[in-house]
Scaffold this motif. Structure first.
Motif, PDB file in Angstrom:
ATOM      1  N   ALA A  70       0.828  -1.213   0.000  1.00 15.62           N
ATOM      2  CA  ALA A  70       0.000   0.000   0.000  1.00 15.62           C
ATOM      3  C   ALA A  70       0.860   1.260   0.000  1.00 15.62           C
ATOM      4  O   ALA A  70       0.574   2.220  -0.728  1.00 15.62           O
ATOM      5  CB  ALA A  70      -0.935  -0.004   1.214  1.00 15.62           C
ATOM      6  N   ILE A  71       1.926   1.270   0.791  1.00 14.78           N
ATOM      7  CA  ILE A  71       2.789   2.452   0.845  1.00 14.78           C
ATOM      8  C   ILE A  71       3.508   2.663  -0.492  1.00 14.78           C
ATOM      9  O   ILE A  71       3.675   3.799  -0.949  1.00 14.78           O
ATOM     10  CB  ILE A  71       3.789   2.343   2.016  1.00 14.78           C
ATOM     11  N   ALA A  72       3.920   1.584  -1.132  1.00 14.55           N
ATOM     12  CA  ALA A  72       4.548   1.716  -2.452  1.00 14.55           C
ATOM     13  C   ALA A  72       3.558   2.324  -3.448  1.00 14.55           C
ATOM     14  O   ALA A  72       3.923   3.203  -4.239  1.00 14.55           O
ATOM     15  CB  ALA A  72       5.038   0.364  -2.946  1.00 14.55           C
ATOM     16  N   ALA A  73       2.311   1.879  -3.399  1.00 12.52           N
ATOM     17  CA  ALA A  73       1.287   2.421  -4.300  1.00 12.52           C
ATOM     18  C   ALA A  73       0.994   3.889  -3.979  1.00 12.52           C
ATOM     19  O   ALA A  73       0.893   4.724  -4.879  1.00 12.52           O
ATOM     20  CB  ALA A  73       0.013   1.591  -4.204  1.00 12.52           C
ATOM     21  N   ILE A  74       0.874   4.212  -2.696  1.00  7.56           N
ATOM     22  CA  ILE A  74       0.616   5.598  -2.289  1.00  7.56           C
ATOM     23  C   ILE A  74       1.784   6.489  -2.709  1.00  7.56           C
ATOM     24  O   ILE A  74       1.582   7.601  -3.202  1.00  7.56           O
ATOM     25  CB  ILE A  74       0.366   5.676  -0.768  1.00  7.56           C
ATOM     26  N   GLY A  75       3.001   6.004  -2.522  1.00  5.36           N
ATOM     27  CA  GLY A  75       4.174   6.772  -2.938  1.00  5.36           C
ATOM     28  C   GLY A  75       4.169   7.052  -4.421  1.00  5.36           C
ATOM     29  O   GLY A  75       4.486   8.162  -4.863  1.00  5.36           O
ATOM     30  N   ALA A  76       3.803   6.063  -5.207  1.00  2.45           N
ATOM     31  CA  ALA A  76       3.786   6.231  -6.665  1.00  2.45           C
ATOM     32  C   ALA A  76       2.658   7.150  -7.112  1.00  2.45           C
ATOM     33  O   ALA A  76       2.857   8.028  -7.957  1.00  2.45           O
ATOM     34  CB  ALA A  76       3.656   4.871  -7.339  1.00  2.45           C
ATOM     35  N   VAL A  77       1.473   6.981  -6.549  1.00  9.54           N
ATOM     36  CA  VAL A  77       0.302   7.733  -7.008  1.00  9.54           C
ATOM     37  C   VAL A  77       0.265   9.159  -6.454  1.00  9.54           C
ATOM     38  O   VAL A  77       0.005  10.107  -7.188  1.00  9.54           O
ATOM     39  CB  VAL A  77      -1.003   6.980  -6.644  1.00  9.54           C
ATOM     40  N   PHE A  78       0.538   9.309  -5.153  1.00  7.76           N
ATOM     41  CA  PHE A  78       0.346  10.620  -4.525  1.00  7.76           C
ATOM     42  C   PHE A  78       1.633  11.392  -4.266  1.00  7.76           C
ATOM     43  O   PHE A  78       1.599  12.616  -4.138  1.00  7.76           O
ATOM     44  CB  PHE A  78      -0.411  10.458  -3.201  1.00  7.76           C
ATOM     45  N   LEU A  79       2.766  10.703  -4.172  1.00 11.55           N
ATOM     46  CA  LEU A  79       4.005  11.392  -3.826  1.00 11.55           C
ATOM     47  C   LEU A  79       4.979  11.471  -4.997  1.00 11.55           C
ATOM     48  O   LEU A  79       6.093  11.957  -4.848  1.00 11.55           O
ATOM     49  CB  LEU A  79       4.678  10.709  -2.627  1.00 11.55           C
ATOM     50  N   GLY A  80       4.561  10.976  -6.155  1.00 16.28           N
ATOM     51  CA  GLY A  80       5.382  11.079  -7.348  1.00 16.28           C
ATOM     52  C   GLY A  80       6.634  10.220  -7.329  1.00 16.28           C
ATOM     53  O   GLY A  80       7.584  10.497  -8.057  1.00 16.28           O
ATOM     54  N   GLU A  81       6.663   9.199  -6.515  1.00 20.43           N
ATOM     55  CA  GLU A  81       7.833   8.320  -6.457  1.00 20.43           C
ATOM     56  C   GLU A  81       7.810   7.359  -7.641  1.00 20.43           C
ATOM     57  O   GLU A  81       6.752   6.893  -8.055  1.00 20.43           O
ATOM     58  CB  GLU A  81       7.843   7.549  -5.140  1.00 20.43           C
ATOM     59  N   PRO A  82       8.989   7.065  -8.200  1.00 21.56           N
ATOM     60  CA  PRO A  82       9.023   6.175  -9.367  1.00 21.56           C
ATOM     61  C   PRO A  82       8.645   4.738  -9.000  1.00 21.56           C
ATOM     62  O   PRO A  82       8.955   4.263  -7.904  1.00 21.56           O
ATOM     63  CB  PRO A  82      10.475   6.254  -9.829  1.00 21.56           C
TER      64      PRO A  82
END
Length: 107
Positions: A70-82
């Motif tokens: 979930a954190i990986a998905a949140i990072g990608a979707v909301f925090l712009g993480e690759p």
């Protein structure tokens, strides 16, 4: 049913707390820091209750695996993480491990 509800609370609180870590600015902002700490305390409380019903290995695998995905998905979707193909494959392996533990009859 109660153990999985408690586990859901533990996972949700951990995800919320981790998602808000950046807002603490290195724990220099008091309100976000208090919210993160509250989320983690709530998560560990619910996790400690969950292990009274579900073996600790299975509980921790589910809690950490779902939280990580979930954190990986949140990072990608909301925090712009690759989010690379390697990361997606790794997350798939984490999810496969959690599913395997649950299907093994460990609980």
């Amino acid at each position: 049913m109660l153990p999985y509800l408690l586990l859901g609370v533990a996972i949700s609180a951990e995800i919320l707390g981790t998602s808000l870590l950046k807002a603490t600015d290195g724990f220099t902002r008091p309100w976000p820091t208090l919210l993160v700490a509250t989320c983690y305390v709530g998560s560990f409380w619910a996790l400690s209750r969950t292990v009274q019903f579900i073996p600790v290995g299975v509980t921790y695998a589910i809690w950490s695996g779902v939280g990580t995905a979930a954190i990986a998905a949140i990072g990608a979707v909301f925090l712009g993480e690759p989010l690379s193909l390697i990361k997606v494959a790794g997350l798939g392996l984490v999810i496969a491990g959690v599913v395997t533990l649950n299907l093994s009859g460990g609980h």
